[in-house]
Scaffold this active site. Structure first.
Site, PDB file in Angstrom:
ATOM      1  N   GLY A  63       0.765  -1.235   0.000  1.00  0.00           N
ATOM      2  CA  GLY A  63       0.000   0.000   0.000  1.00  0.00           C
ATOM      3  C   GLY A  63       0.796   1.286   0.000  1.00  0.00           C
ATOM      4  O   GLY A  63       0.222   2.365   0.142  1.00  0.00           O
ATOM      5  N   TRP A  90       2.257   2.821  -2.528  1.00  0.00           N
ATOM      6  CA  TRP A  90       1.836   3.684  -3.642  1.00  0.00           C
ATOM      7  C   TRP A  90       0.441   4.240  -3.413  1.00  0.00           C
ATOM      8  O   TRP A  90       0.132   5.356  -3.834  1.00  0.00           O
ATOM      9  CB  TRP A  90       1.899   2.898  -4.957  1.00  0.00           C
ATOM     10  CG  TRP A  90       3.280   2.842  -5.541  1.00  0.00           C
ATOM     11  CD1 TRP A  90       4.463   2.881  -4.856  1.00  0.00           C
ATOM     12  CD2 TRP A  90       3.634   2.757  -6.922  1.00  0.00           C
ATOM     13  NE1 TRP A  90       5.527   2.807  -5.719  1.00  0.00           N
ATOM     14  CE2 TRP A  90       5.047   2.731  -6.987  1.00  0.00           C
ATOM     15  CE3 TRP A  90       2.894   2.674  -8.092  1.00  0.00           C
ATOM     16  CZ2 TRP A  90       5.737   2.648  -8.195  1.00  0.00           C
ATOM     17  CZ3 TRP A  90       3.567   2.580  -9.310  1.00  0.00           C
ATOM     18  CH2 TRP A  90       4.973   2.568  -9.367  1.00  0.00           C
ATOM     19  N   ASP A 140      -5.455  -6.063  -5.628  1.00  0.00           N
ATOM     20  CA  ASP A 140      -4.438  -7.078  -5.347  1.00  0.00           C
ATOM     21  C   ASP A 140      -5.132  -8.377  -4.969  1.00  0.00           C
ATOM     22  O   ASP A 140      -6.249  -8.362  -4.438  1.00  0.00           O
ATOM     23  CB  ASP A 140      -3.509  -6.637  -4.211  1.00  0.00           C
ATOM     24  CG  ASP A 140      -2.149  -7.309  -4.289  1.00  0.00           C
ATOM     25  OD1 ASP A 140      -1.144  -6.605  -4.484  1.00  0.00           O
ATOM     26  OD2 ASP A 140      -2.078  -8.554  -4.154  1.00  0.00           O
ATOM     27  N   ASP A 155      -8.176 -10.767  -9.024  1.00  0.00           N
ATOM     28  CA  ASP A 155      -7.222 -10.849 -10.136  1.00  0.00           C
ATOM     29  C   ASP A 155      -7.524  -9.716 -11.110  1.00  0.00           C
ATOM     30  O   ASP A 155      -8.637  -9.612 -11.635  1.00  0.00           O
ATOM     31  CB  ASP A 155      -7.379 -12.201 -10.823  1.00  0.00           C
ATOM     32  CG  ASP A 155      -6.350 -12.448 -11.925  1.00  0.00           C
ATOM     33  OD1 ASP A 155      -5.829 -11.462 -12.488  1.00  0.00           O
ATOM     34  OD2 ASP A 155      -6.086 -13.617 -12.229  1.00  0.00           O
ATOM     35  N   ASP A 190       3.330  -1.488  -9.760  1.00  0.00           N
ATOM     36  CA  ASP A 190       4.694  -1.723  -9.270  1.00  0.00           C
ATOM     37  C   ASP A 190       4.934  -3.223  -9.071  1.00  0.00           C
ATOM     38  O   ASP A 190       5.775  -3.625  -8.289  1.00  0.00           O
ATOM     39  CB  ASP A 190       4.906  -0.966  -7.951  1.00  0.00           C
ATOM     40  CG  ASP A 190       6.356  -0.907  -7.527  1.00  0.00           C
ATOM     41  OD1 ASP A 190       7.233  -0.780  -8.408  1.00  0.00           O
ATOM     42  OD2 ASP A 190       6.632  -0.995  -6.308  1.00  0.00           O
ATOM     43  N   LYS A 229       6.193  -0.978 -13.847  1.00  0.00           N
ATOM     44  CA  LYS A 229       7.568  -1.465 -13.647  1.00  0.00           C
ATOM     45  C   LYS A 229       7.840  -2.672 -14.537  1.00  0.00           C
ATOM     46  O   LYS A 229       6.972  -3.527 -14.723  1.00  0.00           O
ATOM     47  CB  LYS A 229       7.777  -1.863 -12.186  1.00  0.00           C
ATOM     48  CG  LYS A 229       9.167  -2.462 -11.912  1.00  0.00           C
ATOM     49  CD  LYS A 229       9.492  -2.498 -10.442  1.00  0.00           C
ATOM     50  CE  LYS A 229       8.723  -3.564  -9.692  1.00  0.00           C
ATOM     51  NZ  LYS A 229       9.081  -3.557  -8.254  1.00  0.00           N
TER      52      LYS A 229
END
EC number: 2.1.1.166
Length: 254
Positions: A48, A50, A68, A84, A108, A148
């Site tokens: 958490g 971000w 998540d 998902d 990320d 990322k």
């Protein structure tokens, strides 16, 4: 104090759940991702860090949604979806919370590391592509995406795919990334959802005149500016530039 310890200790002192918070802060500082009132979706958001940064930046008038498979401990002012990100039911829940207007999608996520570089790179690209596909499904026109990915042989192809869907893509490596890490972040700005593409040749009716004197045509609800045309004309044009909400074309019939 090592580079790693600096950001780790800083996150503890400032109340962030992970040192990764400073990566998003730098991406925002350099690419202007987060604004007051925006709607932001964070994919793979646990634990958490971000979400905390995004919530601070969008303020009470904004919306932040974390997605998540793991449970995310509550963050003030943040909605969370456990599921998902590739499932349509999860996307629908995100759309319901966002009111069908997502401005920014960030991710990320990183794969479970094997220590084998080519495998870890391939897995990171796979995750990044999943985030990219989700972003295309939920982002509003003009929206932004940051993800990322590990450096490697598939990175250029992935970046080219982003280039096709956004106005602008930049590769960044935040200062808070560990020296030993191969991670980089791709920041894609200006989601394009136009019904036309550069190079298309189409016939349009000039329905209005713009403030600069250009003819204005509509393709579905999308605006094309066509110099050298007048209201009421029907002309053949070639699309020369496509932006998220409008584009430019040149008549081909002289």
């Amino acid at each position: 104090m090592s580079h790693k310890d600096h950001y780790y200790n800083k996150s503890k002192q400032e109340g962030y759940r992970s040192r990764a918070a400073y990566k998003l802060k730098q991406l925002d500082r350099e690419e202007d991702l987060l604004h007051e009132g925006k709607t932001v979706v964070d994919l793979g958001a646990a634990p958490g860090g971000w979400l905390q940064v995004a919530s601070e930046e969008v303020g009470e008038s904004g919306t932040v949604i974390g997605v998540d498979l793991q449970r995310i401990k509550d963050v003030d002012g943040v909605e969370t979806v456990r599921g998902d990100m590739t499932d349509e039911s999860t996307k629908e829940e995100v759309r319901d919370l966002a009111g069908d207007a997502v401005d920014v999608v960030v991710s990320d996520m990183a794969p479970n590391m094997t220590g084998e570089y080519s495998v870890d790179h391939a897995r990171s690209v796979h995750l990044a592509r999943q985030a990219f596909e989700t972003a295309l499904d939920v982002l509003d026109t003009g929206g932004d995406f940051a993800v990322k990915v590990f450096e490697g042989q598939d990175l250029d192809d992935f970046r080219e795919d982003l280039d096709e869907e956004f106005q602008y893509v930049r590769t960044l490596r935040p200062d808070a990334s560990r020296d030993s890490s191969s991670e980089v972040y791709l920041v894609a700005k200006g989601r394009m959802t136009a019904p036309v593409a550069e190079g298309d040749v189409i016939e349009v009716e000039i329905a209005d005149e713009g403030s600069e004197g250009d003819g204005v045509a509509k393709v579905e609800s999308y605006t094309l500016f066509v110099p050298g045309t007048s209201e009421g004309e029907t002309v053949e044009v070639e699309v020369t530039e496509v932006k998220p909400r409008f584009g430019f074309a040149e008549r081909t019939d002289g």
